[in-house]
Design a protein around this motif. Sequence first.
Motif, PDB file in Angstrom:
ATOM      1  N   CYS B  35      35.071  33.874  32.628  1.00  0.00           N
ATOM      2  CA  CYS B  35      36.197  34.547  31.967  1.00  0.00           C
ATOM      3  C   CYS B  35      37.121  35.227  32.960  1.00  0.00           C
ATOM      4  CB  CYS B  35      35.701  35.549  30.921  1.00  0.00           C
ATOM      5  SG  CYS B  35      35.049  37.092  31.568  1.00  0.00           S
ATOM      6  N   GLY B  36      36.732  35.231  34.236  1.00  0.00           N
ATOM      7  CA  GLY B  36      37.613  35.804  35.241  1.00  0.00           C
ATOM      8  C   GLY B  36      37.101  37.098  35.850  1.00  0.00           C
ATOM      9  N   GLY B  37      35.969  37.570  35.377  1.00  0.00           N
ATOM     10  CA  GLY B  37      35.378  38.776  35.940  1.00  0.00           C
ATOM     11  C   GLY B  37      34.434  38.457  37.076  1.00  0.00           C
ATOM     12  N   SER B  38      33.679  39.455  37.480  1.00  0.00           N
ATOM     13  CA  SER B  38      32.733  39.273  38.574  1.00  0.00           C
ATOM     14  C   SER B  38      31.481  40.077  38.236  1.00  0.00           C
ATOM     15  CB  SER B  38      33.378  39.776  39.865  1.00  0.00           C
ATOM     16  OG  SER B  38      32.571  39.503  40.977  1.00  0.00           O
ATOM     17  N   PRO B  39      30.292  39.482  38.356  1.00  0.00           N
ATOM     18  CA  PRO B  39      29.077  40.176  37.942  1.00  0.00           C
ATOM     19  C   PRO B  39      28.282  40.748  39.111  1.00  0.00           C
ATOM     20  CG  PRO B  39      28.640  37.837  38.114  1.00  0.00           C
ATOM     21  CD  PRO B  39      30.042  38.063  38.644  1.00  0.00           C
TER      22      PRO B  39
END
Lengths: 273, 273, 273
Positions: B35-39
């Motif tokens: 989705c474009g985030g970073s974990p």
Amino acid sequence: MLGNCIENVRKSVPLVHNITNYVTVNDVANVLLACGGSPIMSDEPEDVKEITSICQGLNINIGTLNKRTIEGMFAAGARANELGHVTLLDPVGAGASGLRTNTAVELMEKVRFDVIRGNISEVKTLAQGSGTTKGVDADVADAVTEENLEEGIAFAKAFAKKAGCIVAITGAIDLVSDGASCYIIRNGRPEMGKITGTGCQLSGMMTAFLAANPEQKLEAAAAAVCTMGLAGEIGWGYMQKGDGNATYRNRIIDAIYNMDKETLEKGAKYEIR
Amino acid sequence: MLGNCIENVRKSVPLVHNITNYVTVNDVANVLLACGGSPIMSDEPEDVKEITSICQGLNINIGTLNKRTIEGMFAAGARANELGHVTLLDPVGAGASGLRTNTAVELMEKVRFDVIRGNISEVKTLAQGSGTTKGVDADVADAVTEENLEEGIAFAKAFAKKAGCIVAITGAIDLVSDGASCYIIRNGRPEMGKITGTGCQLSGMMTAFLAANPEQKLEAAAAAVCTMGLAGEIGWGYMQKGDGNATYRNRIIDAIYNMDKETLEKGAKYEIR
Amino acid sequence: MLGNCIENVRKSVPLVHNITNYVTVNDVANVLLACGGSPIMSDEPEDVKEITSICQGLNINIGTLNKRTIEGMFAAGARANELGHVTLLDPVGAGASGLRTNTAVELMEKVRFDVIRGNISEVKTLAQGSGTTKGVDADVADAVTEENLEEGIAFAKAFAKKAGCIVAITGAIDLVSDGASCYIIRNGRPEMGKITGTGCQLSGMMTAFLAANPEQKLEAAAAAVCTMGLAGEIGWGYMQKGDGNATYRNRIIDAIYNMDKETLEKGAKYEIR
């Protein structure tokens, strides 16, 4: 007959409590859903008794065990026994370390299992017992082949009789015995060994099969083995150029998802001795 | 409008700290990337404060909780609150065991959450409170349907008002309310229930959506729900003969990866009451 | 030459002990199987010594570390060193928290590693040392590019010399040095960064490559990096409309599964300085 077993899983949707390793746990959950069951995972000693109470089966897999989760295994096993739930032991790595061997042996002593499922090496380790207990003769080869099949069957029956439960030894040829009779199953493909956790997946699924078929546990265990192996064959049929073990993993779970009574009946390759 | 929310995630690439269960953690990480985030994952009490400090959001999921990770949840929650980060609680299995219920309730008491996201059963458990606290009226059905929709909306609003945060109740029909208004979302497919962890994935993604849209949190939460459901619809469109829940899992994450503003705007099925 | 390295993995099937994070552990296991190795996971202090004893390599990855697993890392490292096994450190998140930085630095001090593999930021953190120890000059940019390549190479060589082991810094351009020479590798695709754990996967695979090529460790480390990057290129070639990072993850592992000597020789893009 075996076909009814998966149909019963889809009808009753058994909830299976898994205390299992973190390597293959996601696949175990998805395989349980694929076959018609429902998974729940919990390994904290304070949590497991209540969680297992709302389930119909308990799958204990000792891969990546630690002292906290070992405590959880015993607590969950005791509660599942009190409630008469189906219980399965997957002794991953028994024989590879003292902690694993001793944990598996002690679990066998303190928890009543309906099935022990492992490879021949793990099952032999359990059969030999803890040292203090005299085990059954486990002087069988490290792989069940057509050549040493009789020996393997005799071992499976002897250990099942002694352990008082179903013993499922999986490999190129799978053996599932309750001590009296033994299913010899020839489904599956060698490439399944290149996927991590097909054994763990089978253990989860087998627990659901037994929970949904309490009156015919031996048949249910055999049906789970046939389902896994047949899914390996069907999944392989969908493999295309460039595909490898990652895609094959998905294809097998997909094949379980699509497995029905007729497909299983037609594809299961087994004999009973 | 909802389309801007995912666009903002892709622009700002929020780093989300996840304390989540080991069953679905890999999918949560890949969905966050999709989705474009970073974990980032960390659950050790000594580690979580610094890790959460460099993030923009904190996703606490109590599945496979243990005493050590529970301590990590409280420590991370306190720090995230100090820093004004977005916080989300996913009360997996609340109601199924005392440890899970009490942990979720205590987290709600001690940590200020921006969103609580769960299924109706979990959310009802939290709404009823810890016993000492009087909860809201949770005498609603165990599934939100067109028939009992008004009742469900009233419950979502009442609990959101009482809890002082957004409440997202997901199921066949999803409800997302901040106490004043309520999104009713009809995206998704029933087959998503055959994949483990679509709820966990949504919680991770929702945290990123809120972190990237701090000025419109309710809309961001609704946009995340629509994205997940719509991805389920789009992914299903790619399913072929022989595919099952394993392939579907990948297809959904792929669809999130390919989701853009226009697709989300066009495909989102919601009304606001 | 590099092609021989993967061929040796497939011939000798090294068993690799992994103490690794629970986020990407399943992919690490499947990548190890894909490249021809065999994985085993164990992190309990009481279990790790025996487990690592039956292996040929040890892969320590500090992502999702906790106090119990840290103890396991030191115990396994000590035993692997006693037995002369190949050892690799993947300092995930070093620099992001004190616990991670200190654990990685202390591991470097107490365990003799054959390789340290991380991104430039993690490796710089280790190079700077624990504060008491004077580290090498880590005043390099946060990404290795064609523009600052000389600087990066000098840093990799200096740190490898000081640490007394191979240093593999992966990113858009990868550097693998033993202090004397440095492989500069330009395989891979930027989209690999949208998959969780490609670095962890590489660390597992690299451990197998070194274990199978003890006489040419530098070359083996470079071959593993080329294999991963090339698999990323090959896997990308199979991507179709609607595919995203979930499918790409599988495609990369599949490409490793199908990688042979000739493909690797032909596709590896490297120079040595």
